[in-house]
Design a protein around this motif. Structure first.
Motif, PDB file in Angstrom:
ATOM      1  N   PRO A 100       0.842  -1.202   0.000  1.00 45.00           N
ATOM      2  CA  PRO A 100       0.000   0.000   0.000  1.00 45.00           C
ATOM      3  C   PRO A 100       0.874   1.247   0.000  1.00 45.00           C
ATOM      4  O   PRO A 100       1.919   1.276   0.647  1.00 45.00           O
ATOM      5  N   VAL A 101       0.425   2.269  -0.730  1.00 44.30           N
ATOM      6  CA  VAL A 101       1.220   3.493  -0.849  1.00 44.30           C
ATOM      7  C   VAL A 101       0.318   4.714  -0.713  1.00 44.30           C
ATOM      8  O   VAL A 101      -0.726   4.795  -1.375  1.00 44.30           O
ATOM      9  N   LEU A 102       0.705   5.628   0.153  1.00 47.25           N
ATOM     10  CA  LEU A 102       0.090   6.952   0.198  1.00 47.25           C
ATOM     11  C   LEU A 102       0.888   7.837  -0.745  1.00 47.25           C
ATOM     12  O   LEU A 102       2.067   8.117  -0.504  1.00 47.25           O
ATOM     13  N   PHE A 103       0.261   8.233  -1.849  1.00 45.27           N
ATOM     14  CA  PHE A 103       0.957   9.007  -2.869  1.00 45.27           C
ATOM     15  C   PHE A 103       0.802  10.508  -2.631  1.00 45.27           C
ATOM     16  O   PHE A 103      -0.227  10.979  -2.130  1.00 45.27           O
ATOM     17  N   GLY A 104       1.834  11.265  -3.030  1.00 45.07           N
ATOM     18  CA  GLY A 104       1.754  12.722  -3.039  1.00 45.07           C
ATOM     19  C   GLY A 104       1.819  13.352  -1.664  1.00 45.07           C
ATOM     20  O   GLY A 104       2.047  12.694  -0.649  1.00 45.07           O
ATOM     21  N   GLY A 105       1.638  14.673  -1.643  1.00 45.34           N
ATOM     22  CA  GLY A 105       1.689  15.406  -0.386  1.00 45.34           C
ATOM     23  C   GLY A 105       3.033  15.255   0.296  1.00 45.34           C
ATOM     24  O   GLY A 105       4.078  15.094  -0.361  1.00 45.34           O
ATOM     25  N   ALA A 106       3.011  15.255   1.633  1.00 47.89           N
ATOM     26  CA  ALA A 106       4.260  15.084   2.377  1.00 47.89           C
ATOM     27  C   ALA A 106       4.854  13.694   2.181  1.00 47.89           C
ATOM     28  O   ALA A 106       6.065  13.492   2.313  1.00 47.89           O
ATOM     29  N   ALA A 107       3.990  12.721   1.846  1.00 45.72           N
ATOM     30  CA  ALA A 107       4.475  11.348   1.633  1.00 45.72           C
ATOM     31  C   ALA A 107       5.163  11.184   0.285  1.00 45.72           C
ATOM     32  O   ALA A 107       5.961  10.262   0.124  1.00 45.72           O
ATOM     33  N   GLY A 108       4.851  12.076  -0.648  1.00 47.99           N
ATOM     34  CA  GLY A 108       5.436  11.985  -1.984  1.00 47.99           C
ATOM     35  C   GLY A 108       5.668  13.361  -2.570  1.00 47.99           C
ATOM     36  O   GLY A 108       4.987  13.776  -3.518  1.00 47.99           O
ATOM     37  N   PRO A 109       6.646  14.091  -2.017  1.00 49.70           N
ATOM     38  CA  PRO A 109       6.822  15.500  -2.400  1.00 49.70           C
ATOM     39  C   PRO A 109       7.216  15.721  -3.858  1.00 49.70           C
ATOM     40  O   PRO A 109       7.103  16.847  -4.346  1.00 49.70           O
ATOM     41  N   ASP A 110       7.637  14.653  -4.576  1.00 48.92           N
ATOM     42  CA  ASP A 110       8.045  14.827  -5.968  1.00 48.92           C
ATOM     43  C   ASP A 110       7.009  14.311  -6.964  1.00 48.92           C
ATOM     44  O   ASP A 110       7.268  14.305  -8.174  1.00 48.92           O
ATOM     45  N   LEU A 111       5.864  13.867  -6.469  1.00 46.92           N
ATOM     46  CA  LEU A 111       4.882  13.254  -7.379  1.00 46.92           C
ATOM     47  C   LEU A 111       4.435  14.240  -8.458  1.00 46.92           C
ATOM     48  O   LEU A 111       4.386  13.900  -9.641  1.00 46.92           O
ATOM     49  N   GLU A 112       4.089  15.448  -8.054  1.00 48.16           N
ATOM     50  CA  GLU A 112       3.603  16.418  -9.051  1.00 48.16           C
ATOM     51  C   GLU A 112       4.716  16.793 -10.033  1.00 48.16           C
ATOM     52  O   GLU A 112       4.457  17.013 -11.222  1.00 48.16           O
ATOM     53  N   TRP A 113       5.950  16.844  -9.563  1.00 51.25           N
ATOM     54  CA  TRP A 113       7.078  17.153 -10.463  1.00 51.25           C
ATOM     55  C   TRP A 113       7.229  16.052 -11.496  1.00 51.25           C
ATOM     56  O   TRP A 113       7.433  16.335 -12.686  1.00 51.25           O
ATOM     57  N   VAL A 114       7.131  14.818 -11.054  1.00 51.14           N
ATOM     58  CA  VAL A 114       7.237  13.690 -11.987  1.00 51.14           C
ATOM     59  C   VAL A 114       6.088  13.736 -12.992  1.00 51.14           C
ATOM     60  O   VAL A 114       6.286  13.520 -14.199  1.00 51.14           O
ATOM     61  N   ALA A 115       4.880  14.039 -12.514  1.00 49.72           N
ATOM     62  CA  ALA A 115       3.723  14.116 -13.412  1.00 49.72           C
ATOM     63  C   ALA A 115       3.941  15.186 -14.480  1.00 49.72           C
ATOM     64  O   ALA A 115       3.612  14.984 -15.658  1.00 49.72           O
ATOM     65  N   SER A 116       4.511  16.301 -14.058  1.00 41.96           N
ATOM     66  CA  SER A 116       4.789  17.370 -15.026  1.00 41.96           C
ATOM     67  C   SER A 116       5.834  16.927 -16.040  1.00 41.96           C
ATOM     68  O   SER A 116       5.707  17.200 -17.243  1.00 41.96           O
ATOM     69  N   LEU A 117       6.856  16.222 -15.565  1.00 42.35           N
ATOM     70  CA  LEU A 117       7.928  15.772 -16.469  1.00 42.35           C
ATOM     71  C   LEU A 117       7.402  14.820 -17.531  1.00 42.35           C
ATOM     72  O   LEU A 117       7.769  14.928 -18.712  1.00 42.35           O
ATOM     73  N   VAL A 118       6.566  13.880 -17.127  1.00 46.84           N
ATOM     74  CA  VAL A 118       6.081  12.870 -18.075  1.00 46.84           C
ATOM     75  C   VAL A 118       4.824  13.333 -18.792  1.00 46.84           C
ATOM     76  O   VAL A 118       4.251  12.591 -19.606  1.00 46.84           O
ATOM     77  N   ASP A 119       4.367  14.550 -18.456  1.00 47.44           N
ATOM     78  CA  ASP A 119       3.217  15.167 -19.127  1.00 47.44           C
ATOM     79  C   ASP A 119       1.958  14.322 -18.974  1.00 47.44           C
ATOM     80  O   ASP A 119       1.255  14.027 -19.947  1.00 47.44           O
ATOM     81  N   GLU A 120       1.715  13.923 -17.736  1.00 53.88           N
ATOM     82  CA  GLU A 120       0.517  13.149 -17.419  1.00 53.88           C
ATOM     83  C   GLU A 120      -0.118  13.714 -16.141  1.00 53.88           C
ATOM     84  O   GLU A 120       0.590  14.263 -15.287  1.00 53.88           O
ATOM     85  N   VAL A 122      -1.577  13.657 -12.365  1.00 54.07           N
ATOM     86  CA  VAL A 122      -1.092  12.915 -11.202  1.00 54.07           C
ATOM     87  C   VAL A 122      -1.798  11.564 -11.080  1.00 54.07           C
ATOM     88  O   VAL A 122      -1.153  10.531 -10.809  1.00 54.07           O
ATOM     89  N   ALA A 123      -3.103  11.559 -11.287  1.00 54.62           N
ATOM     90  CA  ALA A 123      -3.861  10.304 -11.163  1.00 54.62           C
ATOM     91  C   ALA A 123      -3.366   9.271 -12.167  1.00 54.62           C
ATOM     92  O   ALA A 123      -3.302   8.072 -11.865  1.00 54.62           O
ATOM     93  N   ARG A 124      -2.992   9.733 -13.362  1.00 55.09           N
ATOM     94  CA  ARG A 124      -2.499   8.805 -14.386  1.00 55.09           C
ATOM     95  C   ARG A 124      -1.127   8.250 -13.993  1.00 55.09           C
ATOM     96  O   ARG A 124      -0.830   7.080 -14.210  1.00 55.09           O
ATOM     97  N   VAL A 125      -0.286   9.091 -13.388  1.00 52.80           N
ATOM     98  CA  VAL A 125       1.022   8.619 -12.922  1.00 52.80           C
ATOM     99  C   VAL A 125       0.846   7.518 -11.882  1.00 52.80           C
ATOM    100  O   VAL A 125       1.535   6.482 -11.913  1.00 52.80           O
ATOM    101  N   ILE A 126      -0.092   7.714 -10.964  1.00 44.20           N
ATOM    102  CA  ILE A 126      -0.358   6.680  -9.950  1.00 44.20           C
ATOM    103  C   ILE A 126      -0.853   5.395 -10.622  1.00 44.20           C
ATOM    104  O   ILE A 126      -0.453   4.287 -10.251  1.00 44.20           O
ATOM    105  N   ASP A 127      -1.707   5.554 -11.616  1.00 43.77           N
ATOM    106  CA  ASP A 127      -2.193   4.375 -12.348  1.00 43.77           C
ATOM    107  C   ASP A 127      -1.029   3.615 -12.992  1.00 43.77           C
ATOM    108  O   ASP A 127      -0.998   2.382 -12.981  1.00 43.77           O
ATOM    109  N   ILE A 128      -0.098   4.354 -13.578  1.00 44.45           N
ATOM    110  CA  ILE A 128       1.049   3.705 -14.236  1.00 44.45           C
ATOM    111  C   ILE A 128       1.873   2.934 -13.211  1.00 44.45           C
ATOM    112  O   ILE A 128       2.287   1.795 -13.450  1.00 44.45           O
ATOM    113  N   VAL A 129       2.095   3.537 -12.055  1.00 41.35           N
ATOM    114  CA  VAL A 129       2.894   2.881 -11.011  1.00 41.35           C
ATOM    115  C   VAL A 129       2.207   1.604 -10.524  1.00 41.35           C
ATOM    116  O   VAL A 129       2.863   0.591 -10.252  1.00 41.35           O
ATOM    117  N   CYS A 130       0.881   1.657 -10.423  1.00 41.16           N
ATOM    118  CA  CYS A 130       0.136   0.549  -9.802  1.00 41.16           C
ATOM    119  C   CYS A 130      -0.409  -0.462 -10.819  1.00 41.16           C
ATOM    120  O   CYS A 130      -1.012  -1.466 -10.411  1.00 41.16           O
TER     121      CYS A 130
END
Length: 241
Positions: A100-120, A122-130
Motif C-alpha cells: 500500500p502506498v500513500l501518494f503525493g503530499g508530504a508522503a510523496g513530495p516529488d509526485l507532481e514534479w514527476v507528473a509534469s515531467l512525463v506530461d501526465e 497525477v492520477a495517471r502517474v499513480i495508475d502507471i505505477v500501480c
C-alpha cells in the motif's frame, strides 16, 4: 524473466585477498541478470566449500571466500566450470508482495514534479505505477532497499540536483527507469512519490529482509485513513497474509 542461457562471457577479477568479482557479459539484459542471480544462489546454497557469501547485482557477483579453506584460483576454476544449464531446470519461486502506498503530499513530495515531467495527470502517474508488478532486480543500500524495474514512464526520471539529507522509512522513489523501496530513513537523491505504512525490516525474524531478487511488488494506493490504520504492519508476501 527469461529462461537461463549460456552466458556469452564470464570475467573474473580479484577484489582484495578474499573476494572475486564475477562479471557476466551478454547481449540480453535479462539473460545476464538471470545468470548472475542463479550463480549467486548456487554459491549461497553451499555449491562451493569455502565460499562465505555471494552478493549479486545487475550484471556481477561479488564472491567472498575464506582464504584459510580455499583459494582464489580454486573458486575461479569452479565458477568457470559451472554448468548453468544444470541450474536452468531449477525454477526459483517468484513471490508477490502487495504494497500500500500513500501518494503525493508530504508522503510523496516529488509526485507532481514527476507528473509534469512525463506530461501526465497525477492520477495517471499513480495508475502507471500501480498497473503492473515490479520485478525486484537487486537489493541496494541502505539496509537492503528493494530496487525494481519500472514504472513505464517512457522517459527516464532524473535524480534531484541536491539530494535530501533524510527521507523517511517506507519511501517509494523513482529515478531513471527504476523504483526503490527504502526500508530505513536515509539520504537520497531519488524522486520520492509516496510512502508505504508497512514496516519493511523484520528484526525479530530469521529473515530480516522480507523479499529477495526475483520477487515481484504490486503497489496500490491508499488514503491517509487507510495509511494510519496500516502503519507498522509487517510487510509480508501475499501467500503469507
Amino acid at each position: 524473466m527469461t529462461g537461463i542461457q549460456i552466458p556469452a562471457k564470464i570475467d573474473i577479477s580479484p577484489c582484495g585477498d578474499a573476494a572475486l568479482r564475477v562479471t557476466v557479459d551478454g547481449a540480453d539484459t535479462d539473460e545476464v541478470w538471470t545468470t548472475v542471480h542463479r550463480l549467486a544462489a548456487r554459491l549461497n546454497g553451499g555449491g562451493l566449500p569455502g565460499t562465505v557469501s555471494a552478493v549479486p547485482t545487475y550484471d556481477a557477483v561479488l564472491v567472498e571466500f575464506d582464504p584459510y579453506h580455499t583459494t582464489a584460483d580454486a573458486v575461479a576454476l569452479h565458477i568457470r566450470s559451472w554448468d548453468s544449464a544444470t541450474d536452468a531446470a531449477e525454477r526459483v519461486r517468484s513471490r508477490v508482495i502487495d504494497v500500500p502506498v500513500l501518494f503525493g503530499g508530504a508522503a510523496g513530495p516529488d509526485l507532481e514534479w514527476v507528473a509534469s515531467l512525463v506530461d501526465e495527470p497525477v492520477a495517471r502517474v499513480i495508475d502507471i505505477v500501480c498497473s503492473r508488478e515490479h520485478l525486484i532486480r537487486c537489493l541496494g543500500g541502505p539496509a537492503a532497499s528493494a530496487m525494481t524495474d519500472g514504472p513505464d514512464f517512457r522517459v527516464p526520471i532524473p535524480r534531484l540536483a541536491i539530494p535530501r539529507l533524510r527521507v523517511p522509512p517506507g519511501a517509494i522513489s523513482v529515478a531513471g527507469s527504476q523504483t526503490v523501496i527504502g526500508p530505513v530513513a536515509a539520504p537520497s537523491g531519488w524522486r520520492q512519490i509516496g510512502r508505504t505504512p508497512l514496516t519493511i525490516l523484520q528484526t525479530e525474524d530469521d529473515n530480516v529482509v522480507p523479499y529477495r531478487p526475483g520477487d515481484r511488488v504490486r503497489f496500490f494506493p491508499v488514503d491517509e485513513r487507510a495509511y494510519a490504520a496500516l502503519l507498522g504492519t509487517p510487510m509480508r508476501y501475499r501467500d503469507d497474509v
